[in-house]
Structure formats: structure tokens, C-alpha cells
Design a protein around this motif. Structure first.
Motif, mmCIF file in Angstrom:
data_model
loop_
_atom_site.group_PDB
_atom_site.id
_atom_site.type_symbol
_atom_site.label_atom_id
_atom_site.label_comp_id
_atom_site.label_asym_id
_atom_site.label_seq_id
_atom_site.Cartn_x
_atom_site.Cartn_y
_atom_site.Cartn_z
ATOM 1 N N LEU A 26 0.842 -1.180 0.000
ATOM 2 C CA LEU A 26 0.000 0.000 0.000
ATOM 3 C C LEU A 26 0.891 1.248 0.000
ATOM 4 O O LEU A 26 1.767 1.374 0.850
ATOM 5 C CB LEU A 26 -0.903 0.006 1.235
ATOM 6 N N GLN A 27 0.671 2.129 -0.951
ATOM 7 C CA GLN A 27 1.425 3.380 -1.032
ATOM 8 C C GLN A 27 0.586 4.468 -0.371
ATOM 9 O O GLN A 27 -0.502 4.794 -0.840
ATOM 10 C CB GLN A 27 1.732 3.722 -2.480
ATOM 11 N N VAL A 28 1.117 5.009 0.721
ATOM 12 C CA VAL A 28 0.353 5.893 1.590
ATOM 13 C C VAL A 28 1.004 7.270 1.639
ATOM 14 O O VAL A 28 2.220 7.392 1.771
ATOM 15 C CB VAL A 28 0.267 5.287 3.011
ATOM 16 N N ALA A 29 0.169 8.306 1.537
ATOM 17 C CA ALA A 29 0.620 9.692 1.710
ATOM 18 C C ALA A 29 0.338 10.094 3.155
ATOM 19 O O ALA A 29 -0.755 9.858 3.673
ATOM 20 C CB ALA A 29 -0.119 10.619 0.752
ATOM 21 N N VAL A 100 -10.589 11.630 -9.170
ATOM 22 C CA VAL A 100 -10.429 12.951 -9.794
ATOM 23 C C VAL A 100 -9.797 13.924 -8.807
ATOM 24 O O VAL A 100 -8.907 14.701 -9.160
ATOM 25 C CB VAL A 100 -11.802 13.484 -10.274
ATOM 26 N N ASP A 101 -10.235 13.866 -7.542
ATOM 27 C CA ASP A 101 -9.670 14.733 -6.510
ATOM 28 C C ASP A 101 -8.191 14.426 -6.295
ATOM 29 O O ASP A 101 -7.360 15.330 -6.184
ATOM 30 C CB ASP A 101 -10.421 14.561 -5.189
ATOM 31 N N LEU A 102 -7.865 13.131 -6.211
ATOM 32 C CA LEU A 102 -6.473 12.733 -6.001
ATOM 33 C C LEU A 102 -5.590 13.193 -7.154
ATOM 34 O O LEU A 102 -4.464 13.648 -6.950
ATOM 35 C CB LEU A 102 -6.374 11.217 -5.829
ATOM 36 N N THR A 103 -6.106 13.090 -8.376
ATOM 37 C CA THR A 103 -5.344 13.527 -9.553
ATOM 38 C C THR A 103 -5.102 15.029 -9.517
ATOM 39 O O THR A 103 -3.984 15.493 -9.747
ATOM 40 C CB THR A 103 -6.091 13.136 -10.846
ATOM 41 N N LEU A 104 -6.144 15.783 -9.211
ATOM 42 C CA LEU A 104 -6.013 17.237 -9.162
ATOM 43 C C LEU A 104 -5.049 17.678 -8.063
ATOM 44 O O LEU A 104 -4.160 18.507 -8.294
ATOM 45 C CB LEU A 104 -7.381 17.888 -8.940
ATOM 46 N N ILE A 105 -5.196 17.120 -6.872
ATOM 47 C CA ILE A 105 -4.319 17.496 -5.761
ATOM 48 C C ILE A 105 -2.889 17.056 -6.048
ATOM 49 O O ILE A 105 -1.934 17.773 -5.741
ATOM 50 C CB ILE A 105 -4.856 16.906 -4.441
ATOM 51 N N GLY A 106 -2.720 15.885 -6.660
ATOM 52 C CA GLY A 106 -1.382 15.427 -7.042
ATOM 53 C C GLY A 106 -0.738 16.341 -8.060
ATOM 54 O O GLY A 106 0.451 16.648 -7.975
ATOM 55 N N TRP A 107 -1.520 16.794 -9.034
ATOM 56 C CA TRP A 107 -0.997 17.732 -10.025
ATOM 57 C C TRP A 107 -0.574 19.041 -9.359
ATOM 58 O O TRP A 107 0.498 19.580 -9.629
ATOM 59 C CB TRP A 107 -2.039 18.018 -11.110
ATOM 60 N N ALA A 108 -1.431 19.572 -8.475
ATOM 61 C CA ALA A 108 -1.129 20.834 -7.795
ATOM 62 C C ALA A 108 0.120 20.697 -6.930
ATOM 63 O O ALA A 108 0.975 21.600 -6.902
ATOM 64 C CB ALA A 108 -2.318 21.284 -6.952
ATOM 65 N N ALA A 109 0.257 19.580 -6.235
ATOM 66 C CA ALA A 109 1.434 19.363 -5.397
ATOM 67 C C ALA A 109 2.703 19.309 -6.246
ATOM 68 O O ALA A 109 3.731 19.883 -5.878
ATOM 69 C CB ALA A 109 1.276 18.076 -4.592
ATOM 70 N N ILE A 116 3.041 15.796 -1.358
ATOM 71 C CA ILE A 116 1.706 15.314 -1.675
ATOM 72 C C ILE A 116 0.873 15.090 -0.413
ATOM 73 O O ILE A 116 -0.317 15.380 -0.384
ATOM 74 C CB ILE A 116 1.751 14.031 -2.555
ATOM 75 N N GLY A 117 1.493 14.599 0.647
ATOM 76 C CA GLY A 117 0.758 14.360 1.886
ATOM 77 C C GLY A 117 0.196 15.640 2.475
ATOM 78 O O GLY A 117 -0.955 15.694 2.897
ATOM 79 N N GLU A 118 1.010 16.680 2.498
ATOM 80 C CA GLU A 118 0.537 17.964 3.029
ATOM 81 C C GLU A 118 -0.570 18.536 2.150
ATOM 82 O O GLU A 118 -1.541 19.104 2.652
ATOM 83 C CB GLU A 118 1.692 18.945 3.155
ATOM 84 N N ALA A 119 -0.432 18.407 0.847
ATOM 85 C CA ALA A 119 -1.464 18.922 -0.063
ATOM 86 C C ALA A 119 -2.780 18.173 0.132
ATOM 87 O O ALA A 119 -3.851 18.783 0.162
ATOM 88 C CB ALA A 119 -0.990 18.807 -1.510
#
Length: 174
Positions: A26-29, A100-109, A116-119
Motif C-alpha cells: 500500500l502506497q500511503v501519503a 479525480v480529486d487525487l489527480t487534481l491534488i497530485g498535479w497541484a502538489a 503530496i501528503g501535506e497537499a
């Protein structure tokens, strides 16, 4: 010679076990100022969990427990399996953040060069950032809504009527 046979038998049984049960990493932020995801093994007592990115997990991190968000599932890790820790608890049955949320937040980070965890944790309401085994509840039970005050309001006073009490007190130089 006997030892070699025993070692190869152990290796064969480990290989056979690995082929029967595919390894899940499991890859966890986690909400820490590090630009990486952390690898964890699933808990032993949870067998029927459908691992979906966006779920909150309770994970050991250093000497503390932290809330993490599942970002992905991998078949292998860059670290030795013996060094990986297990997830302590699954906090949500369903993901709180959609793909979709994870993709957007990942892009912004990535764009703003932020961990990524803080974002991700900035996108969550404060009560969901804490370790709680309770599922998030709506503010009112289903079917029950906050009553809306339907009583008629008195009409708003006209301009002269609003200023009259102020003139009596001598407020505002009127």
C-alpha cells in the motif's frame, strides 16, 4: 549437502507462497514535509477490504501513529519487505477523496513542488485529519434536516425610522 536441500526447500516454499498470495504493497501519503509516498503492508486481521485510493488509514510512523491516505497499490517495493510495517487500522470503508480529486491534488502538489501528503491533508476538513475510527457523519441524521425558521419577519424600517433612535441618543452627529 543436506543443508543446501533444506535451504532450497525453504526457498521453494517461500516462492510457492508468494505465487499463491500476490504481495500487496500500500502506497500511503502522510501529512509530513517529505516529497514521497510511504510503503506499508496491509493489516493481518483485515482480509475482505477492497483497497481503493482515497481511503484513510492509521499507520505507524516513527514512534507515533499517523493518519495516511491510500494513494495506490503496488506489487513490489524499493525497500526490503522485512522492513515494511503493517497498517494499524482502516479508518474508512469507502474513499473520502475520489480519483479525480487525487489527480487534481497530485498535479497541484507537483506543480507547486509541495509534498503530496501535506497537499492532500489540506484538502480535508480538520476533523478528518485526526485519527478517529468513527466514519464521518453528516451533520444531521438521514431524513432529518435542520428546521428552517419560516416565521414572518417584521418589515425593515424606513430610513427615517432607523435614524430616529440615533437622533435621540445623539450618536453619529445626526
Amino acid at each position: 549437502m543436506i543443508e543446501e536441500n533444506n535451504n532450497s526447500a525453504i526457498q521453494l516454499s517461500a516462492a510457492a507462497t508468494a505465487s499463491i498470495e500476490p504481495m500487496v504493497i500500500l502506497q500511503v501519503a502522510i501529512d509530513v514535509p517529505l516529497m514521497t509516498l510511504f510503503d506499508y503492508l496491509p493489516p493481518l486481521d483485515v482480509a475482505s477490504v477492497e483497497w481503493t485510493p482515497g481511503m484513510r488509514l492509521l499507520v505507524p510512523f516513527g514512534s507515533r501513529q499517523r493518519v495516511g491516505i491510500l494513494m495506490g497499490i503496488a506489487a513490489d517495493s524499493d525497500h526490503a519487505l522485512a522492513r515494511l510495517k503493517r497498517v494499524d487500522a482502516v479508518l474508512d470503508a469507502k474513499p473520502l477523496l475520489a480519483a479525480v480529486d487525487l489527480t487534481l491534488i497530485g498535479w497541484a502538489a507537483a506543480y507547486y513542488q509541495h509534498p503530496i501528503g501535506e497537499a492532500l491533508f489540506t484538502a480535508l476538513p480538520p476533523h478528518l485529519r485526526k485519527k478517529s475510527l468513527k466514519s464521518p457523519q453528516p451533520p444531521f441524521p438521514k431524513g432529518e434536516e435542520k428546521p428552517i425558521d419560516q416565521s414572518p419577519r417584521p418589515p425593515f424600517p424606513k430610513g427615517g425610522e432607523r435614524k430616529a433612535p440615533l437622533r435621540k441618543r445623539g450618536v453619529g452627529g445626526i
